[in-house]
Enzyme design. Sequence first.
Site, short mmCIF file in Angstrom:
data_model
loop_
_atom_site.label_atom_id
_atom_site.label_comp_id
_atom_site.label_asym_id
_atom_site.label_seq_id
_atom_site.Cartn_x
_atom_site.Cartn_y
_atom_site.Cartn_z
N ARG A 138 0.85 -1.20 0.00
CA ARG A 138 0.00 0.00 0.00
C ARG A 138 0.88 1.24 0.00
O ARG A 138 2.07 1.18 0.30
CB ARG A 138 -0.89 0.03 1.26
CG ARG A 138 -2.01 -0.98 1.21
CD ARG A 138 -3.11 -0.65 2.21
NE ARG A 138 -2.77 -0.94 3.58
CZ ARG A 138 -2.85 -0.05 4.58
NH1 ARG A 138 -3.26 1.19 4.34
NH2 ARG A 138 -2.52 -0.39 5.82
N ALA A 163 7.73 -0.26 6.27
CA ALA A 163 6.52 -0.51 7.07
C ALA A 163 6.47 0.44 8.26
O ALA A 163 7.47 0.65 8.94
CB ALA A 163 6.51 -1.96 7.56
N ILE A 203 3.51 2.49 11.23
CA ILE A 203 2.16 2.79 11.70
C ILE A 203 2.20 4.07 12.53
O ILE A 203 3.26 4.49 12.97
CB ILE A 203 1.58 1.64 12.57
CG1 ILE A 203 2.45 1.42 13.84
CG2 ILE A 203 1.45 0.35 11.78
CD1 ILE A 203 1.74 0.65 14.94
N THR A 204 1.02 4.64 12.74
CA THR A 204 0.90 5.75 13.69
C THR A 204 -0.11 5.36 14.76
O THR A 204 -1.06 4.60 14.49
CB THR A 204 0.40 7.04 13.01
OG1 THR A 204 -0.76 6.74 12.24
CG2 THR A 204 1.45 7.65 12.11
N GLY A 207 1.61 15.56 19.43
CA GLY A 207 0.75 14.36 19.44
C GLY A 207 1.42 13.12 18.89
O GLY A 207 0.76 12.12 18.61
N TYR A 219 5.83 8.21 17.56
CA TYR A 219 6.23 8.17 16.13
C TYR A 219 7.50 8.99 15.90
O TYR A 219 8.43 8.55 15.21
CB TYR A 219 5.06 8.71 15.30
CG TYR A 219 5.23 8.64 13.81
CD1 TYR A 219 4.97 7.46 13.11
CD2 TYR A 219 5.63 9.76 13.06
CE1 TYR A 219 5.10 7.39 11.72
CE2 TYR A 219 5.76 9.71 11.69
CZ TYR A 219 5.49 8.52 11.02
OH TYR A 219 5.62 8.46 9.64
N PRO A 243 10.41 11.39 4.35
CA PRO A 243 9.34 12.02 3.57
C PRO A 243 8.63 13.10 4.37
O PRO A 243 8.52 13.02 5.59
CB PRO A 243 8.36 10.85 3.30
CG PRO A 243 9.08 9.60 3.66
CD PRO A 243 10.09 10.01 4.71
N TYR A 267 4.78 15.22 3.96
CA TYR A 267 3.41 14.69 3.92
C TYR A 267 3.08 14.17 2.52
O TYR A 267 3.10 14.92 1.55
CB TYR A 267 2.41 15.75 4.38
CG TYR A 267 2.46 15.90 5.88
CD1 TYR A 267 1.56 15.21 6.69
CD2 TYR A 267 3.45 16.65 6.51
CE1 TYR A 267 1.63 15.29 8.08
CE2 TYR A 267 3.52 16.74 7.89
CZ TYR A 267 2.61 16.06 8.67
OH TYR A 267 2.70 16.13 10.03
N ILE A 268 2.81 12.87 2.46
CA ILE A 268 2.59 12.19 1.19
C ILE A 268 1.15 11.70 1.14
O ILE A 268 0.61 11.21 2.16
CB ILE A 268 3.56 10.97 1.05
CG1 ILE A 268 5.02 11.40 1.34
CG2 ILE A 268 3.44 10.33 -0.34
CD1 ILE A 268 5.61 12.47 0.44
N1 LIG Z 1 2.35 9.09 4.23
C1 LIG Z 1 3.15 10.02 4.71
O1 LIG Z 1 2.87 11.20 4.62
C2 LIG Z 1 4.44 9.65 5.37
C3 LIG Z 1 5.28 10.69 5.78
C4 LIG Z 1 6.49 10.38 6.36
C5 LIG Z 1 6.83 9.06 6.56
N2 LIG Z 1 5.98 8.08 6.16
C6 LIG Z 1 6.40 6.70 6.38
O2 LIG Z 1 6.40 6.02 5.14
C7 LIG Z 1 6.08 4.65 5.38
C8 LIG Z 1 4.90 4.24 4.52
O3 LIG Z 1 3.80 5.07 4.85
P1 LIG Z 1 2.42 4.99 4.06
O4 LIG Z 1 1.80 6.31 4.23
O5 LIG Z 1 2.62 4.43 2.71
O6 LIG Z 1 1.62 3.95 4.99
P2 LIG Z 1 0.30 3.13 4.69
O7 LIG Z 1 -0.39 3.61 3.48
O8 LIG Z 1 -0.45 3.14 6.00
O9 LIG Z 1 0.83 1.63 4.43
C9 LIG Z 1 1.53 0.99 5.44
C10 LIG Z 1 2.08 -0.32 4.94
O10 LIG Z 1 2.87 -0.88 6.01
C11 LIG Z 1 2.39 -2.20 6.29
N3 LIG Z 1 2.58 -2.53 7.70
C12 LIG Z 1 2.06 -1.90 8.78
N4 LIG Z 1 2.46 -2.54 9.91
C13 LIG Z 1 3.24 -3.57 9.51
C14 LIG Z 1 3.92 -4.61 10.21
N5 LIG Z 1 3.87 -4.72 11.53
N6 LIG Z 1 4.60 -5.55 9.48
C15 LIG Z 1 4.64 -5.47 8.13
N7 LIG Z 1 4.01 -4.51 7.41
C16 LIG Z 1 3.32 -3.57 8.11
C17 LIG Z 1 0.93 -2.17 5.88
O11 LIG Z 1 0.48 -3.51 5.68
P3 LIG Z 1 -1.14 -3.82 5.69
O12 LIG Z 1 -1.64 -3.31 4.37
O13 LIG Z 1 -1.19 -5.30 5.83
O14 LIG Z 1 -1.70 -3.07 6.85
C18 LIG Z 1 1.02 -1.35 4.61
O15 LIG Z 1 1.44 -2.16 3.53
C19 LIG Z 1 5.83 4.51 6.88
O16 LIG Z 1 7.01 4.10 7.53
C20 LIG Z 1 5.49 5.91 7.29
O17 LIG Z 1 5.75 6.14 8.64
C21 LIG Z 1 4.79 8.34 5.58
#
Ligand SMILES: NC(=O)c1ccc[n+]([C@@H]2O[C@H](COP(=O)([O-])OP(=O)(O)OC[C@H]3O[C@@H](n4cnc5c(N)ncnc54)[C@H](OP(=O)(O)O)[C@@H]3O)[C@@H](O)[C@H]2O)c1
Length: 241
Positions: free
Chosen positions: A12, A84, A86-87, A144, A148, A178, A180-181
């Site tokens: 995802r 991988a 979570i928040t 908050g 994380y 990253p 905010y994506i």
């Molecule tokens: N989106 C942003 O703005 C942003 C900004 C800065 C950093 N990040 C970082 O970028 C990364 C990806 O973020 P995203 O926004 O793409 O997240 P996302 O859309 O919530 O997708 C999270 C992915 O991680 C997997 N996952 C969660 N817990 C896991 C575990 N215990 N073991 C294996 N896989 C796990 C989920 O699997 P399931 O589908 O099975 O749940 C999913 O495939 C994260 O580390 C996040 O902290 C994101």
Amino acid sequence: MGKVAIVTGGTRGIGKAICEKLRDDLGATVIANYAGNDDAAKAFSDRTGIQTVKFDVGDHEAAVAGCKKIEEEHGSIDMLVNNAGITRDGTLLKMDFDDWNEVMRINLGGCFNMAKAAFPGMKERGWGRIVNIGSINGQAGQYGQVNYAAAKSGIHGFTKALAQEGARFGITVNAIAPGYIDTDMVAAVPDAVLEKIVAKIPVGRLGQAEEIARGVAFLCSENAGFVTGSTMSINGGQHMY
Ligand SMILES: NC(=O)c1ccc[n+]([C@@H]2O[C@H](COP(=O)([O-])OP(=O)(O)OC[C@H]3O[C@@H](n4cnc5c(N)ncnc54)[C@H](OP(=O)(O)O)[C@@H]3O)[C@@H](O)[C@H]2O)c1
């Protein structure tokens, strides 16, 4: 033989884009790990043909066994993308220990577990790429998010320490922070809060997952052999670090 890449949380959001980029740009055989959302994993796999593997990266034994199985099946793990995450947001006053612990266990512990499993093979072959996905909120902090921000800040320290250990074995270790994506994770942020966040991004928009994937592909490429221990900020100018 082509390189083999494992992308945690690869089914995802940002991980999904990274998987496709490593396959399309670097010709890697890519395996996408995920935790529990079977429907999303199946949809991703059906659309892309990319193999998925389900295990919790925060579970040390499961992560080690998962990597061992991939090495047995594909011969190696040459690229590891620890994506991988979570928040479990809340102010310290409202955050319980489980919210703290789960975020540390998965976001930071997952990096240790996966690197621990993949590093020895990389060392043996004299080549490896590890890219850890941190966050702007690990660099700057965020209201908050003590859990994380601490986990992501930890990832940046982990990256610099492991880069020193890997350098003489041809293993580079880098991080991407990253901003905010536009993914499910950010979709969970209330609209009013998101509006205020976007107003603070100089380029005036959220980032796209593909924009993070491009950075990962560079750091995993041969061209990045002299880049190690670095953090690439991809955040639209929101935090200049
Ligand atoms: N989106 C942003 O703005 C942003 C900004 C800065 C950093 N990040 C970082 O970028 C990364 C990806 O973020 P995203 O926004 O793409 O997240 P996302 O859309 O919530 O997708 C999270 C992915 O991680 C997997 N996952 C969660 N817990 C896991 C575990 N215990 N073991 C294996 N896989 C796990 C989920 O699997 P399931 O589908 O099975 O749940 C999913 O495939 C994260 O580390 C996040 O902290 C994101």
